[in-house]
Design an enzyme around this catalytic site. Structure first.
Site, short mmCIF file in Angstrom:
data_model
loop_
_atom_site.label_atom_id
_atom_site.label_comp_id
_atom_site.label_asym_id
_atom_site.label_seq_id
_atom_site.Cartn_x
_atom_site.Cartn_y
_atom_site.Cartn_z
CG HIS A 43 -3.81 -9.78 12.29
ND1 HIS A 43 -3.61 -10.45 11.12
CD2 HIS A 43 -4.81 -8.91 12.06
CE1 HIS A 43 -4.45 -9.99 10.21
NE2 HIS A 43 -5.20 -9.06 10.76
NE ARG A 96 -5.84 0.39 10.43
CZ ARG A 96 -4.89 0.91 9.66
NH1 ARG A 96 -4.03 0.12 9.06
NH2 ARG A 96 -4.80 2.22 9.49
CG ASP A 133 -1.89 -3.26 5.66
OD1 ASP A 133 -0.67 -3.46 5.50
OD2 ASP A 133 -2.36 -2.16 5.97
CD GLU A 171 -9.89 -0.58 5.57
OE1 GLU A 171 -9.78 0.32 4.73
OE2 GLU A 171 -9.75 -0.40 6.78
CE1 TYR A 197 -1.85 -3.80 9.15
CE2 TYR A 197 -3.56 -5.22 10.06
CZ TYR A 197 -3.16 -4.20 9.20
OH TYR A 197 -4.09 -3.58 8.39
CD GLU A 252 -1.64 -2.12 2.14
OE1 GLU A 252 -0.45 -2.52 2.11
OE2 GLU A 252 -2.50 -2.63 2.88
CG ASP A 273 -6.68 -5.28 7.35
OD1 ASP A 273 -6.52 -5.22 6.11
OD2 ASP A 273 -6.51 -4.28 8.09
#
Length: 843
Positions: free
Chosen positions: A352, A307, A80, A84, A305, A7, A82
């Site tokens: 995670h 989140r 990432d 998203e 990570y 990203e 997740d």
């Protein structure tokens, strides 16, 4: 060659160094495609078909990826780990497929929880396909948010004219309801008086201790048993006249275990409490720590990570943490077995690890020179919290002493003390809540039946207090407890509430704005199901079921839409009068507060009409039912019971005897000392200070501004706090710093120095070159980054460089000439003229 897509450029740079030759690592710059902000982007009648558009800013990085892919044999999507990230990978692949860039090349998906050489290498060796269950869950979430926002917003515009309630959201409206409910709870709260009696006692050897009265007349004292001063004085008399001895001594050892490593939510809460960071700032700093820094010639991520809902660390990380605990503190600080933790949050996603350092060997002290100040402060608490989670418990020795009288009237006192026997994990890290009660409360050595003497007896008055307003940390905690939202959504939720001005901040705590109250009242009256906490939490569980492949995403959307669309249609047909009556019912306690025996709905002007809430072109107002005979109106949200334009007398200035009033004027609320005239003094009330909270004490504080905060520890220059044309500020010499979230009346020296330093860093970052001193006043002439490119700056004068002139080519003499021309330029020269609207064909 393989093309790897992530990203962000920082992440691309770090991973590129790990992979080396044979790989080209490029950034997509976040989301590349989204639903366009117009009707029809999600079509329920077409089985929820969705139209995505690629943003213009994404075309350049996508073009670079496509060109690089032309010389490559494979595409690796490393966004990432997740929902998203999975959706971004899917959108990138779709764009490349649609533009013929992928062809027959292999497309792989890799994920890693930390950006380290080992993690990236391991992930590249174990690729997988894009997980469409995760993608579908993200599509369902995005469709739900779109359908609620784009369907409900037009209803707000139509049914709440002039109220500036422009939008509502699936999660943001629930968060706003939490804030409004807490405010209503505070407003309805009635303080209740109660008294306590404390006694200072002495042993025969002269040692002192303090005990509280807990028993009187043979019965246990409850909190409100001493309800007034008379009862407290009677109880104090009994204690003074009594002869006390030690009745019982209870001693026990207690243990306090360390907290689990951080999740996203607990990191945001602790950073707010301890570091005074907002949620958005915390996540931005954590993102940078995750993406990495150049340490010892190699770029590496410093934390895992950020989140995550999980409190679990990997076995390898636990082993590494335990080795460091033993080496740093010794075997006594290391538990016999590794500690394990379980997540308590509802609907937790534990794909995670917890947030932890990627290498415990990178201590905060070692990393401080590689990081910016706030990055280092956040890394410090992440490192300490994760390491402390594998340390031994702290042990305390708690003592409770019951003391009784042998006099005519029975009375009992109690004293308690706590002594730390072993600090354990507290040697390294204490939560913000632990820091306040970390002190020891020691009692002297006592024995059973030992007589004690009375030195002083103190009856003290107390009042119950309402619950505090929510701040960012407590709002996040409440959302997490209810299972609403996700780690990645907390910061955007809070930003929307602030940017839409549905809430204001007062001393860093949320207070609902008028439009926020109206919006919540409207939603509770007509869309109550959709702002219910369980409904929103159940939707989150449905999204989790989609993620795990246990639910069809379109079936979830159908079930939601069938009911929601029916409510929307019914609300569209309602008359404005029905809307107003419903809102009035929800907000009656606030807009018609009780005033003794008088009916708050009786018109104070004609005394025969009734007051009603109405919606006008410019928003809500209260009017008399006898209009137009009686033209009484008032602002329903005025803090007093009278018209909004009437001054509210707060009291008299004790120094001058002049009246101090609160008033709302053309430019907002203000306080005044003295009668209106040239000799009176007025000061604007900062928007971070709610009008309802303005007391005489606060008004006098504002009128006394500017106030001296203290001397800067480095420069020795006095720092002052005041309120000016653009709101509250700090002044340090010739430098001014705006105060956004802090209270201008309470901000301390440490916080002021930090804000001044932060502005200084931002200012120095914008300076490209310092050319020298201006001959007129010896102030610096600089080349700085301007909005449209480099420009010359001298104090508050800016001059744009001529087209084609490079910043490195500008001399001091040329800069002074540009500044002189700028000052001679007539006001308004060079501004764009306002376009005249074209006439219509009929005109």
């Amino acid at each position: 060659m393989q093309v790897v897509v992530v990203e962000s450029p920082a992440k691309a740079k770090t991973i590129g160094k790990y992979l080396g030759e044979g790989y080209t690592v490029l950034a997509s710059y976040g989301h590349v495609s989204d639903l366009p902000s117009r009707n029809g982007s999600v079509r329920p009648d077409d089985d929820f078909d969705m139209t995505f558009e690629t943003g213009s800013k994404a075309l350049k990085p996508l073009g670079e990826i496509a060109r690089a892919l032309g010389k490559a044999e494979a595409l690796v999507l490393a966004t990432d780990p997740d929902r998203e990230g999975e959706a971004i990978a899917w959108h990138v692949r779709n764009w490349l497929d649609d533009n013929g860039a992928t062809g027959d090349r292999a497309v792989k998906r890799v994920v890693f929880n930390e950006i380290t050489r080992e993690a990236v290498t391991e992930a590249m060796a174990s690729p997988r396909d894009i997980d469409m269950d995760l993608v579908n869950a993200q599509l369902a979430r995005r469709a739900l948010d779109y359908l609620i926002g784009f369907t409900l917003s037009p209803v707000l515009w139509q049914k709440l004219p002039g109220c500036d309630c422009r939008s509502a959201g699936r999660v943001q409206s629930v968060a706003l309801r939490l804030i409004c409910e807490r405010e209503a709870e505070i407003e309805r709260f009635t303080p209740r008086e109660y008294w306590t009696v404390d006694a200072d006692l002495a042993t025969g050897g002269g040692d002192a201790l303090t005990a509280r009265l807990v028993r009187l007349g043979g019965g246990k004292l409850d909190k409100f048993d001493l309800a007034d001063e008379a009862a407290a004085n009677d109880a104090a008399r009994v204690v003074r006249e009594g002869a006390f001895t030690v009745e019982n001594i209870e001693q026990k050892e207690t243990r306090r275990s360390p907290a689990a490593p951080f999740t996203t939510s607990t990191l945001q809460q602790e950073a707010s409490r301890r570091l005074k960071f907002g949620v958005q700032k915390t996540m931005s700093l954590a993102q940078r720590l995750y993406e990495g820094r150049d340490i010892g010639g190699e770029a590496t991520g410093l934390i895992t990570y950020m989140r995550t809902d999980s409190v679990v660390m990997s076995r390898a990380a636990i082993g590494e943490a335990r080795r460091h605990v033993g080496a740093m503190f010794g075997a006594s600080y290391l538990p016999e077995k590794p500690r394990t933790y379980r997540t308590k949050a509802r609907n937790a996603q534990e794909a995670h690890e917890a947030i932890r350092p990627t290498d415990f060997g990178r201590t905060p002290k070692d990393m401080a020179r590689h990081l910016e100040k706030d990055e280092a402060r956040l890394y410090d608490i992440i490192w300490k919290r994760a390491l402390a989670s594998q340390m031994e418990s702290a042990r305390f020795h708690q003592t409770t002493v019951d003391i009784s009288t042998t006099g005519r009237e029975d009375a009992g006192l109690r004293a308690s003390g706590s002594v730390m026997l072993f600090d354990g994990f507290m040697k390294l890290y204490r939560e913000a809540s632990d820091e306040d009660d970390g002190g020891e409360r020691r009692l002297p050595r006592l024995s059973r039946d030992e007589p004690l003497g009375i030195r002083e007896v103190r009856p003290e008055q107390h009042f119950t207090e309402p619950p505090p307003r929510l701040n960012e940390a407590t709002l996040v905690r409440r959302l997490e407890e209810l299972g609403i939202g996700r780690p990645s959504t907390y910061a955007p939720i809070i930003n929307v509430l602030k940017s839409k001005e549905y809430v204001t901040l007062e001393a860093r705590r949320f207070r609902p704005a008028d439009r926020g109250r109206l919006l919540v009242a409207f939603l509770e009256a007509f869309f109550r199901t959709y702002v219910e906490y369980d409904f929103t939490a159940n939707l989150e569980r449905d999204l989790d079921r989609i993620s795990s492949g246990n639910a069809d995403w379109k079936a979830v959307l159908r079930e939601f839409w069938d009911a929601f669309d029916g409510v929307i249609r019914a609300t569209r047909d309602l008359d404005i009068r029905n809307i107003v009556e419903a809102i009035e019912t929800v907000l009656e306690h606030y807009i018609f507060p009780a005033e003794g025996d008088r009916d708050p709905r009786t018109c104070p002007s004609c005394e025969t009409g009734r007051l009603n809430l109405r919606l006008g072109k410019f928003g809500p107002f209260i009017g008399c039912t006898r209009w137009p005979e009686c033209r009484y109106t008032k602002d329903p949200f005025a803090r007093d019971g009278g018209p909004a334009d009437e001054p509210l007398h707060l009291g008299d200035d004790p120094a001058t005897g002049q009246p101090v009033t609160f008033q709302v004027g053309k430019f907002g609320p203000y306080v005044r000392s003295g009668e209106a005239g040239p000799d009176s003094r007025t000061v604007s009330v900062p928007r971070t200070m709610a009008a309802a909270a303005i007391t005489l004490e606060k008004a006098l504080g504002l009128l006394a501004l500017p106030r001296d905060v203290g001397a800067h520890p480095e420069t020795g220059t006095l720092i002052q706090a005041g309120v000016g044309r653009y709101g509250p500020y700090l002044r340090h010499g010739r430098a001014y710093v705006n105060i956004d979230d802090d209270d201008v009346l309470e901000i301390g020296l440490n916080r002021a120095v930090a804000l001044i330093a932060e502005k200084g860093r931002k200012a120095s970052a914008s300076v490209l070159r310092t050319l020298g001193e201006h001959p007129a006043d010896k102030e610096a002439v600089e080349i700085v980054k301007g909005r449209y490119g480099p420009c010359v700056r001298h104090k508050r004068t800016f001059a744009t460089l001529p087209k084609g002139t490079a910043a490195d080519d500008v001399t001091l003499e040329a800069a002074i000439e540009l500044l002189a021309r700028k000052k001679k330029k007539p006001a308004g020269a060079g501004r764009h003229k306002r376009r005249t609207p074209r006439k219509s064909a009929a005109g």
